[in-house]
Design a protein around this motif. Structure first.
Motif, PDB file in Angstrom:
ATOM      1  N   ILE A  71     112.091  31.333 -43.347  1.00 28.55           N
ATOM      2  CA  ILE A  71     113.322  30.597 -43.668  1.00 28.55           C
ATOM      3  C   ILE A  71     113.218  30.005 -45.070  1.00 28.55           C
ATOM      4  N   ARG A  72     112.074  29.417 -45.393  1.00 31.77           N
ATOM      5  CA  ARG A  72     111.900  28.851 -46.737  1.00 31.77           C
ATOM      6  C   ARG A  72     112.090  29.919 -47.804  1.00 31.77           C
ATOM      7  N   GLU A  73     111.521  31.096 -47.592  1.00 32.69           N
ATOM      8  CA  GLU A  73     111.621  32.166 -48.588  1.00 32.69           C
ATOM      9  C   GLU A  73     113.038  32.721 -48.680  1.00 32.69           C
ATOM     10  N   VAL A  74     113.702  32.907 -47.553  1.00 33.90           N
ATOM     11  CA  VAL A  74     115.086  33.396 -47.576  1.00 33.90           C
ATOM     12  C   VAL A  74     115.969  32.410 -48.326  1.00 33.90           C
ATOM     13  N   LEU A  75     115.834  31.136 -48.019  1.00 37.95           N
ATOM     14  CA  LEU A  75     116.645  30.127 -48.701  1.00 37.95           C
ATOM     15  C   LEU A  75     116.296  30.068 -50.188  1.00 37.95           C
ATOM     16  N   ARG A  76     115.027  30.193 -50.523  1.00 37.10           N
ATOM     17  CA  ARG A  76     114.595  30.218 -51.935  1.00 37.10           C
ATOM     18  C   ARG A  76     115.287  31.368 -52.670  1.00 37.10           C
ATOM     19  N   GLN A  77     115.291  32.557 -52.072  1.00 43.21           N
ATOM     20  CA  GLN A  77     115.917  33.725 -52.699  1.00 43.21           C
ATOM     21  C   GLN A  77     117.419  33.506 -52.895  1.00 43.21           C
ATOM     22  N   ILE A  78     118.072  32.920 -51.903  1.00 45.59           N
ATOM     23  CA  ILE A  78     119.506  32.633 -52.022  1.00 45.59           C
ATOM     24  C   ILE A  78     119.756  31.649 -53.159  1.00 45.59           C
ATOM     25  N   LEU A  79     118.978  30.586 -53.215  1.00 45.64           N
ATOM     26  CA  LEU A  79     119.176  29.568 -54.254  1.00 45.64           C
ATOM     27  C   LEU A  79     118.883  30.113 -55.643  1.00 45.64           C
ATOM     28  N   MET A  80     117.942  31.031 -55.750  1.00 44.06           N
ATOM     29  CA  MET A  80     117.637  31.636 -57.059  1.00 44.06           C
ATOM     30  C   MET A  80     118.841  32.407 -57.592  1.00 44.06           C
ATOM     31  N   THR A  81     119.621  33.011 -56.709  1.00 44.48           N
ATOM     32  CA  THR A  81     120.818  33.726 -57.157  1.00 44.48           C
ATOM     33  C   THR A  81     121.919  32.757 -57.592  1.00 44.48           C
ATOM     34  N   MET A  82     121.750  31.481 -57.264  1.00 44.18           N
ATOM     35  CA  MET A  82     122.746  30.467 -57.610  1.00 44.18           C
ATOM     36  C   MET A  82     122.287  29.611 -58.781  1.00 44.18           C
ATOM     37  N   ASP A  83     121.348  30.128 -59.540  1.00 45.31           N
ATOM     38  CA  ASP A  83     120.879  29.506 -60.779  1.00 45.31           C
ATOM     39  C   ASP A  83     120.139  28.187 -60.602  1.00 45.31           C
ATOM     40  N   PHE A  84     119.480  28.001 -59.482  1.00 45.10           N
ATOM     41  CA  PHE A  84     118.601  26.849 -59.353  1.00 45.10           C
ATOM     42  C   PHE A  84     117.359  27.132 -60.186  1.00 45.10           C
TER      43      PHE A  84
END
Length: 124
Positions: free
Chosen positions: A13-26
């Protein structure tokens, strides 16, 4: 919002959320597998938003949510697989700014972040 903190005991879950947030310019995404480490990051790191699982190995998420609200000004988005009315009410009463049910998709994360940005812009 550029810096996120993910507190969840599930590494996937941490990695999936990390990947999603990376696409949102975090630009900075920190994660913690338990409440103790998560609270430390919230206190010592500059965090713009916290994503919090309710079921952690060392502390119940609602208790941690209350501590997080005292420790930092960042909005806290609860992410849980137990989306009962009770959990939702407790999370809101403890100060949650958003509530997402697992499994989640990037679109839902984006919607919650957009609401948080609008809220922040209206209070400036």
């Amino acid at each position: 919002m550029k810096n996120a903190l993910i507190i969840d005991d599930n590494a996937v879950i941490r990695e999936v959320l990390r990947q999603i947030l990376m696409t949102m310019d975090f630009s900075q995404i920190t994660d913690a597998p338990n409440g103790r480490l998560g609270l430390q990051h919230a206190i010592y790191d500059k965090v713009d938003v916290v994503f919090l699982d309710l079921e952690l190995p060392d502390i119940h998420g609602i208790s941690l949510l209350s501590q997080l609200k005292q420790a930092c000004a960042a909005p806290v988005v609860v992410i849980t697989s137990h989306s009962t009315r009770d959990n939702l009410q407790q999370a809101i009463q403890a100060g949650a700014s958003g509530f997402i049910t697992k499994p989640f998709f990037g679109q839902k994360i984006a919607e919650v972040l957009q609401k948080l940005r609008k809220r922040a812009a209206s209070t400036v």
